[in-house]
Motif scaffolding. Structure first.
Motif, PDB file in Angstrom:
ATOM      1  N   THR A  97     -19.573   9.381 -94.402  1.00  0.00           N
ATOM      2  CA  THR A  97     -18.888   8.674 -95.264  1.00  0.00           C
ATOM      3  C   THR A  97     -19.350   7.318 -95.020  1.00  0.00           C
ATOM      4  O   THR A  97     -19.681   6.762 -94.026  1.00  0.00           O
ATOM      5  N   THR A  98     -19.004   6.251 -96.103  1.00  0.00           N
ATOM      6  CA  THR A  98     -19.275   4.827 -95.954  1.00  0.00           C
ATOM      7  C   THR A  98     -18.340   4.370 -94.892  1.00  0.00           C
ATOM      8  O   THR A  98     -18.980   3.734 -94.254  1.00  0.00           O
ATOM      9  N   GLY A  99     -17.088   4.854 -94.876  1.00  0.00           N
ATOM     10  CA  GLY A  99     -16.408   4.147 -93.649  1.00  0.00           C
ATOM     11  C   GLY A  99     -16.623   4.443 -92.357  1.00  0.00           C
ATOM     12  O   GLY A  99     -16.867   3.828 -91.412  1.00  0.00           O
ATOM     13  N   SER A 100     -17.070   5.877 -92.152  1.00  0.00           N
ATOM     14  CA  SER A 100     -17.504   6.277 -90.770  1.00  0.00           C
ATOM     15  C   SER A 100     -18.875   5.671 -90.450  1.00  0.00           C
ATOM     16  O   SER A 100     -19.018   5.285 -89.271  1.00  0.00           O
ATOM     17  N   ARG A 101     -19.846   5.565 -91.385  1.00  0.00           N
ATOM     18  CA  ARG A 101     -21.060   4.857 -91.165  1.00  0.00           C
ATOM     19  C   ARG A 101     -21.001   3.316 -90.871  1.00  0.00           C
ATOM     20  O   ARG A 101     -21.402   2.788 -89.758  1.00  0.00           O
ATOM     21  N   SER A 102     -20.198   2.633 -91.482  1.00  0.00           N
ATOM     22  CA  SER A 102     -19.891   1.332 -91.394  1.00  0.00           C
ATOM     23  C   SER A 102     -19.121   1.092 -89.999  1.00  0.00           C
ATOM     24  O   SER A 102     -19.303   0.201 -88.998  1.00  0.00           O
ATOM     25  N   GLY A 103     -18.209   1.947 -89.786  1.00  0.00           N
ATOM     26  CA  GLY A 103     -17.369   1.806 -88.455  1.00  0.00           C
ATOM     27  C   GLY A 103     -18.142   2.155 -87.234  1.00  0.00           C
ATOM     28  O   GLY A 103     -18.011   1.414 -86.206  1.00  0.00           O
ATOM     29  N   SER A 104     -19.025   3.107 -87.268  1.00  0.00           N
ATOM     30  CA  SER A 104     -19.806   3.713 -86.067  1.00  0.00           C
ATOM     31  C   SER A 104     -20.906   2.556 -85.818  1.00  0.00           C
ATOM     32  O   SER A 104     -21.240   2.077 -84.691  1.00  0.00           O
ATOM     33  N   GLY A 105     -21.348   1.704 -87.049  1.00  0.00           N
ATOM     34  CA  GLY A 105     -22.455   0.768 -86.715  1.00  0.00           C
ATOM     35  C   GLY A 105     -21.720  -0.604 -86.396  1.00  0.00           C
ATOM     36  O   GLY A 105     -22.201  -1.277 -85.383  1.00  0.00           O
ATOM     37  N   ALA A 106     -20.226  -0.911 -86.488  1.00  0.00           N
ATOM     38  CA  ALA A 106     -19.708  -1.842 -85.962  1.00  0.00           C
ATOM     39  C   ALA A 106     -19.283  -1.721 -84.381  1.00  0.00           C
ATOM     40  O   ALA A 106     -19.404  -2.568 -83.785  1.00  0.00           O
ATOM     41  N   LEU A 107     -18.962  -0.288 -84.279  1.00  0.00           N
ATOM     42  CA  LEU A 107     -18.741  -0.340 -82.774  1.00  0.00           C
ATOM     43  C   LEU A 107     -19.935  -0.189 -81.983  1.00  0.00           C
ATOM     44  O   LEU A 107     -19.764  -0.946 -80.772  1.00  0.00           O
ATOM     45  N   MET A 108     -21.102   0.319 -82.403  1.00  0.00           N
ATOM     46  CA  MET A 108     -22.101   0.138 -81.526  1.00  0.00           C
ATOM     47  C   MET A 108     -22.813  -1.134 -81.543  1.00  0.00           C
ATOM     48  O   MET A 108     -23.219  -1.710 -80.552  1.00  0.00           O
ATOM     49  N   GLY A 109     -22.618  -2.011 -82.710  1.00  0.00           N
ATOM     50  CA  GLY A 109     -23.019  -3.372 -82.657  1.00  0.00           C
ATOM     51  C   GLY A 109     -22.140  -4.168 -81.649  1.00  0.00           C
ATOM     52  O   GLY A 109     -22.709  -5.090 -81.140  1.00  0.00           O
ATOM     53  N   ALA A 110     -21.023  -3.920 -81.439  1.00  0.00           N
ATOM     54  CA  ALA A 110     -19.987  -4.696 -80.839  1.00  0.00           C
ATOM     55  C   ALA A 110     -20.411  -4.577 -79.472  1.00  0.00           C
ATOM     56  O   ALA A 110     -20.586  -5.129 -78.383  1.00  0.00           O
ATOM     57  N   VAL A 111     -20.714  -3.373 -79.135  1.00  0.00           N
ATOM     58  CA  VAL A 111     -21.098  -2.769 -77.629  1.00  0.00           C
ATOM     59  C   VAL A 111     -22.225  -3.428 -77.204  1.00  0.00           C
ATOM     60  O   VAL A 111     -22.650  -3.996 -76.207  1.00  0.00           O
ATOM     61  N   GLY A 112     -23.322  -3.371 -78.239  1.00  0.00           N
ATOM     62  CA  GLY A 112     -24.661  -4.009 -77.569  1.00  0.00           C
ATOM     63  C   GLY A 112     -24.472  -5.520 -77.836  1.00  0.00           C
ATOM     64  O   GLY A 112     -25.249  -6.094 -76.942  1.00  0.00           O
ATOM     65  N   GLY A 113     -23.843  -6.227 -78.820  1.00  0.00           N
ATOM     66  CA  GLY A 113     -23.808  -7.492 -78.718  1.00  0.00           C
ATOM     67  C   GLY A 113     -23.033  -8.110 -77.415  1.00  0.00           C
ATOM     68  O   GLY A 113     -23.403  -9.066 -76.813  1.00  0.00           O
ATOM     69  N   ALA A 114     -22.097  -7.195 -77.015  1.00  0.00           N
ATOM     70  CA  ALA A 114     -21.339  -7.508 -75.621  1.00  0.00           C
ATOM     71  C   ALA A 114     -22.273  -7.576 -74.581  1.00  0.00           C
ATOM     72  O   ALA A 114     -22.300  -8.231 -73.671  1.00  0.00           O
TER      73      ALA A 114
END
Length: 76
Positions: A23-40
Motif C-alpha cells: 500500500t502507499t502508506g506501507s511503502r512510504s513508511g518503510s521508505g521513511a524508516l530506512m531513510g532515517a536509519v541510513g541518514g543517521a
C-alpha cells in the motif's frame, strides 16, 4: 575503513528492501524508516546523526511514495 564498509552494507540493504509493502502508506513508511536509519548512519560520520536522520526520513518517505505511484502506473 570498517565504518565505511558498514555504511555501504547498510545502504545497500536498505535499497534492496525499499520496495517492501503493497500500500502507499506501507511503502512510504518503510521508505521513511530506512531513510532515517541510513541518514543517521551517514550523519554520524559527519557529527550530526539527528539531522541526517531527519533528512533521510523525508527523502525515504518521498521515495517510497514515488515508487508506489510508479508501481500503480500513475507515473512513468
Amino acid at each position: 575503513m570498517k565504518k565505511k564498509l558498514a555504511m555501504l552494507a547498510t545502504v545497500s540493504l536498505m535499497l534492496c528492501l525499499s520496495g517492501c509493502g503493497t500500500t502507499t502508506g506501507s511503502r512510504s513508511g518503510s521508505g521513511a524508516l530506512m531513510g532515517a536509519v541510513g541518514g543517521a548512519a551517514i550523519g554520524s560520520l559527519s557529527g550530526s546523526a539527528g539531522t541526517g536522520a531527519l533528512i533521510g526520513a523525508g527523502a525515504g518517505a518521498v521515495g517510497g511514495y514515488l515508487y508506489d505511484q510508479h508501481q500503480k502506473g500513475h507515473i512513468d
